[in-house]
Design an enzyme around this catalytic site. Structure first.
Site, PDB file in Angstrom:
ATOM      1  N   GLY A  56       0.796  -1.222   0.000  1.00  0.00           N
ATOM      2  CA  GLY A  56       0.000   0.000   0.000  1.00  0.00           C
ATOM      3  C   GLY A  56       0.833   1.278   0.000  1.00  0.00           C
ATOM      4  O   GLY A  56       0.428   2.280   0.582  1.00  0.00           O
ATOM      5  N   GLU A  74       6.703   8.434  -5.267  1.00  0.00           N
ATOM      6  CA  GLU A  74       6.611   7.045  -4.815  1.00  0.00           C
ATOM      7  C   GLU A  74       7.476   6.188  -5.717  1.00  0.00           C
ATOM      8  O   GLU A  74       7.310   6.192  -6.932  1.00  0.00           O
ATOM      9  CB  GLU A  74       5.142   6.601  -4.909  1.00  0.00           C
ATOM     10  CG  GLU A  74       4.937   5.130  -4.587  1.00  0.00           C
ATOM     11  CD  GLU A  74       3.511   4.640  -4.913  1.00  0.00           C
ATOM     12  OE1 GLU A  74       2.614   5.465  -5.202  1.00  0.00           O
ATOM     13  OE2 GLU A  74       3.318   3.417  -4.887  1.00  0.00           O
ATOM     14  N   THR A 129       8.851  -7.680  14.222  1.00  0.00           N
ATOM     15  CA  THR A 129       9.558  -6.500  13.691  1.00  0.00           C
ATOM     16  C   THR A 129      10.689  -6.843  12.726  1.00  0.00           C
ATOM     17  O   THR A 129      11.246  -5.960  12.078  1.00  0.00           O
ATOM     18  CB  THR A 129      10.173  -5.670  14.837  1.00  0.00           C
ATOM     19  OG1 THR A 129      11.159  -6.473  15.485  1.00  0.00           O
ATOM     20  CG2 THR A 129       9.131  -5.241  15.838  1.00  0.00           C
ATOM     21  N   PRO A 148      11.002  -8.308   9.726  1.00  0.00           N
ATOM     22  CA  PRO A 148      10.957  -7.886   8.312  1.00  0.00           C
ATOM     23  C   PRO A 148      11.236  -6.386   8.151  1.00  0.00           C
ATOM     24  O   PRO A 148      11.941  -5.985   7.223  1.00  0.00           O
ATOM     25  CB  PRO A 148       9.520  -8.229   7.883  1.00  0.00           C
ATOM     26  CG  PRO A 148       9.087  -9.321   8.809  1.00  0.00           C
ATOM     27  CD  PRO A 148       9.756  -9.011  10.116  1.00  0.00           C
ATOM     28  N   GLY A 162     -12.288  -3.747 -22.680  1.00  0.00           N
ATOM     29  CA  GLY A 162     -11.602  -5.018 -22.909  1.00  0.00           C
ATOM     30  C   GLY A 162     -11.058  -5.078 -24.319  1.00  0.00           C
ATOM     31  O   GLY A 162     -11.382  -4.243 -25.163  1.00  0.00           O
ATOM     32  N   CYS A 173     -16.723   1.502 -23.473  1.00  0.00           N
ATOM     33  CA  CYS A 173     -15.745   1.190 -24.521  1.00  0.00           C
ATOM     34  C   CYS A 173     -16.069  -0.151 -25.182  1.00  0.00           C
ATOM     35  O   CYS A 173     -16.966  -0.213 -26.008  1.00  0.00           O
ATOM     36  CB  CYS A 173     -14.335   1.258 -23.935  1.00  0.00           C
ATOM     37  SG  CYS A 173     -13.098   1.599 -25.195  1.00  0.00           S
ATOM     38  N   PHE A 201     -19.616  -0.709 -24.856  1.00  0.00           N
ATOM     39  CA  PHE A 201     -20.387   0.109 -25.811  1.00  0.00           C
ATOM     40  C   PHE A 201     -20.416  -0.623 -27.154  1.00  0.00           C
ATOM     41  O   PHE A 201     -21.466  -0.814 -27.766  1.00  0.00           O
ATOM     42  CB  PHE A 201     -19.699   1.475 -25.938  1.00  0.00           C
ATOM     43  CG  PHE A 201     -19.993   2.289 -27.173  1.00  0.00           C
ATOM     44  CD1 PHE A 201     -20.969   3.277 -27.148  1.00  0.00           C
ATOM     45  CD2 PHE A 201     -19.262   2.107 -28.349  1.00  0.00           C
ATOM     46  CE1 PHE A 201     -21.217   4.059 -28.288  1.00  0.00           C
ATOM     47  CE2 PHE A 201     -19.505   2.876 -29.480  1.00  0.00           C
ATOM     48  CZ  PHE A 201     -20.491   3.855 -29.449  1.00  0.00           C
ATOM     49  N   HIS A 206     -14.169   6.480 -21.435  1.00  0.00           N
ATOM     50  CA  HIS A 206     -14.031   5.843 -20.112  1.00  0.00           C
ATOM     51  C   HIS A 206     -14.423   6.830 -19.013  1.00  0.00           C
ATOM     52  O   HIS A 206     -13.562   7.527 -18.474  1.00  0.00           O
ATOM     53  CB  HIS A 206     -12.590   5.379 -19.906  1.00  0.00           C
ATOM     54  CG  HIS A 206     -12.239   4.165 -20.696  1.00  0.00           C
ATOM     55  ND1 HIS A 206     -12.454   2.885 -20.242  1.00  0.00           N
ATOM     56  CD2 HIS A 206     -11.708   4.043 -21.939  1.00  0.00           C
ATOM     57  CE1 HIS A 206     -12.071   2.015 -21.168  1.00  0.00           C
ATOM     58  NE2 HIS A 206     -11.617   2.691 -22.205  1.00  0.00           N
ATOM     59  N   GLU A 249     -15.112   6.291 -16.036  1.00  0.00           N
ATOM     60  CA  GLU A 249     -14.601   5.922 -14.699  1.00  0.00           C
ATOM     61  C   GLU A 249     -13.380   6.738 -14.290  1.00  0.00           C
ATOM     62  O   GLU A 249     -13.132   6.950 -13.101  1.00  0.00           O
ATOM     63  CB  GLU A 249     -14.298   4.416 -14.623  1.00  0.00           C
ATOM     64  CG  GLU A 249     -13.110   3.899 -15.459  1.00  0.00           C
ATOM     65  CD  GLU A 249     -13.485   3.508 -16.883  1.00  0.00           C
ATOM     66  OE1 GLU A 249     -14.456   4.080 -17.432  1.00  0.00           O
ATOM     67  OE2 GLU A 249     -12.788   2.655 -17.465  1.00  0.00           O
TER      68      GLU A 249
END
Ligand code: GLN
Length: 531
Positions: free
Chosen positions: A17, A142, A190, A192, A356, A383, A386, A509, A511
């Protein structure tokens, strides 16, 4: 340096994460009225995430400017409610190709080109350019992968140099690790964390802050032990224990006084009171936790074995549910297994088909679209969803037997979905799709117009094939309307069936534009219809 930097590294294993920790830290700073942004470094050799299988790597997130990026970029956008440009996803291939091109042009003036300084300089340049061009207060970077990976070494080295050159009041290293609990005794281990910090220190990086993943809040004695063995003060060891939703992590870290820590390390005084900002964010986070009257959505697609392969679609459904105070439960159904047994779709309130590629599983999707059509079940096709909704309609309502997409069946007599006439079939798979945000014109007096309340919208794309406009009249005669287009009518963007409860397809898209508290309108209408 004007911009301060927070570098987030990861230890022990992947999937801890780091993306959520990076997003959460940036959110905390944004709530503290800092101008922030995030960078994701992906040390793999692919030029970008576009050619990677979503089942192995998670969704390919498409940015406004057409980048095919790592899904963490989507996390940053959702946490910050801010667009992140594609330049913020740095890969080894991008760095090396710049270095190699510069060498070919003779820009290194006869020098022997090496990882240090040439590759590391190129990495630093990429990061610094973003910090300067965007005039940021804090840039969170990151670094993907796990400390100890060969691929990430040049990146970590470049980050180490930035701290050396910029000074410790400008750069903070945050290391994300794990304190596992063994079920039998329940003790937080602890070792790791100790080992991964040792690995980091071996390459010259002493972390300033540790974010320790654990199931239960970190115990005081675990914190002390970690501190002792890692040379990180125990106040700088933060518990990142499991909570109901990732959007609660900023608050988990805030309560442990992470903001104060960061500001004092940066020797920045007088940061802004954030309570006003917090109340808006808290109400968004709370709205996402709905438990009442779950709406049951069937998501029919190809890459259903890994929830991360459609993470933005999942999130967008939740944002939409939250806006009407309802929980959305999503069942992923592998379209490949979906042939005769369509009846199980009657157990759902709505069907969604995400994007897809390729032939596999396509007949199952066409069957599902057909089922939704016949049974007045709300349907949202994105997409590929559709395109295959149009194929289903061609077969069942327009009498175009065996109609198909040329992607699936190149020899079909009715290529409902096809390449544009001037589109040559490129061999280059990377970056050759239609990518990024484009202007879309919406017809008045359509469902689409009601949904978007506008005649133009901008939405992100990632596709190669298009609805074949030769068939448009035939479809419209039979009740399927193309209510939005782009590129002066060359490309169809939205399909709708006005006689149906809600049968809606979008070539784009939606989303990628949905954010917590700000659901995308097509999702909102679909979830509403399903409710
Ligand atoms: N495979 C289709 C195309 O290339 C749809 C792509 C997608 O769903 N993202 O046009």
């Amino acid at each position: 340096m004007q911009t301060r930097f927070i570098f987030v590294t990861g230890g022990v294993m992947s999937g801890l994460g780091k993306g959520v920790v990076s997003s959460s830290i940036s959110k905390l700073l944004q709530l503290s009225n800092q101008k922030v942004s995030c960078i994701k470094i992906d040390p793999y050799l692919n030029f970008d995430a576009g050619t990677m299988n979503p089942i192995a790597h998670g969704e390919v997130f498409v940015t406004e400017d057409g980048g095919e990026c790592d899904m963490d970029i989507g996390n940053y956008e959702r946490f910050l409610n801010q667009d992140i440009p594609k330049s913020h996803n740095i890969t080894t291939a991008q760095i090396y190709s710049n270095v190699i091109n510069a060498e070919r042009k003779g820009e290194y003036l006869g020098a022997c080109v090496q990882i240090i300084p040439h590759v590391t300089d190129e990495i630093k340049k990429r990061i610094m350019t973003i910090a300067e061009d965007e005039n940021l207060d804090v840039l969170i970077v990151e670094c993907g992968g796990t400390v100890g990976d060969i691929e990430s070494l040049p990146f970590l080295e470049a980050l180490r140099q930035i701290k050396l050159e910029g000074g410790s009041e400008n750069v903070i290293f945050v290391h994300v690790t794990l304190a596992p609990s063994l079920d039998v005794v329940g003790e937080q281990k602890t070792k790791p964390t100790q080992h991964s910090v040792q690995e980091l220190r071996r390459i010259g990086i002493q972390p300033d802050i540790l974010c320790v993943r654990c199931t239960q809040p970190l115990l005081e004695k675990t914190r002390k032990k970690i501190s002792l063995f890692t040379n990180v003060s125990s106040d700088d060891v933060f518990s990142c224990h499991d909570v109901e939703s990732i959007f609660m992590i900023p608050h988990v870290l805030y309560e442990q006084k992470l903001v104060e820590k960061i500001f004092s390390k940066f020797a920045k005084v007088g940061y802004m009171n954030t309570s006003e900002n917090w109340s808006e964010w808290n109400s968004i986070v709370n709205s996402l936790h709905q438990s009442k009257d779950p709406i049951k959505i069937a998501m029919v697609g190809k890459y259903v074995t890994l929830a991360d392969s459609y993470v933005s679609v999942n999130q967008a459904l939740k944002h939409a549910g939250a806006s009407i105070g309802r929980q959305v439960n999503i069942d992923w159904i592998d379209s490949e297994t979906f042939n005769g047994n369509l009846e199980k779709l009657s157990n759902f309130d709505g069907v969604i088909v995400p994007g897809g590629f390729g032939t596999r599983g396509s007949e199952g999707i066409i069957n599902a679209a057909n089922f939704a059509l016949k049974n007045n079940l709300p349907y949202l096709g994105i997409c590929f969803g559709f395109q295959l909704a149009a194929v289903a309609y061609a077969r069942s309502k327009c009498n175009l037997e065996n109609a198909n997409s040329a992607e699936i069946s190149p020899d079909t007599s009715y290529p409902i979905i096809d390449l544009l006439p001037d589109q040559n079939n490129e061999n280059d798979m990377g970056g050759s799709l239609r990518l990024g945000a484009n202007k879309i014109d919406i017809s008045k007096n359509s469902i689409a117009h009601k949904i978007y309340d506008s005649e133009t919208i901008f939405r992100r794309h990632r596709h190669r094939y298009e609805f074949n406009t030769k068939f448009r009249t035939e479809f419209e005669k039979n009740g399927m309307i193309f209510s939005a287009e782009s590129d002066g009518g060359r490309r169809m963007e939205i399909l709708e069936v006005p006689s149906h409860k809600f049968f809606f397809g979008v070539q784009f898209h939606p989303e990628f534009n949905s954010r917590p508290g700000f659901p995308e309108a097509a999702f909102k209408t679909f979830v509403n219809a399903s409710a």
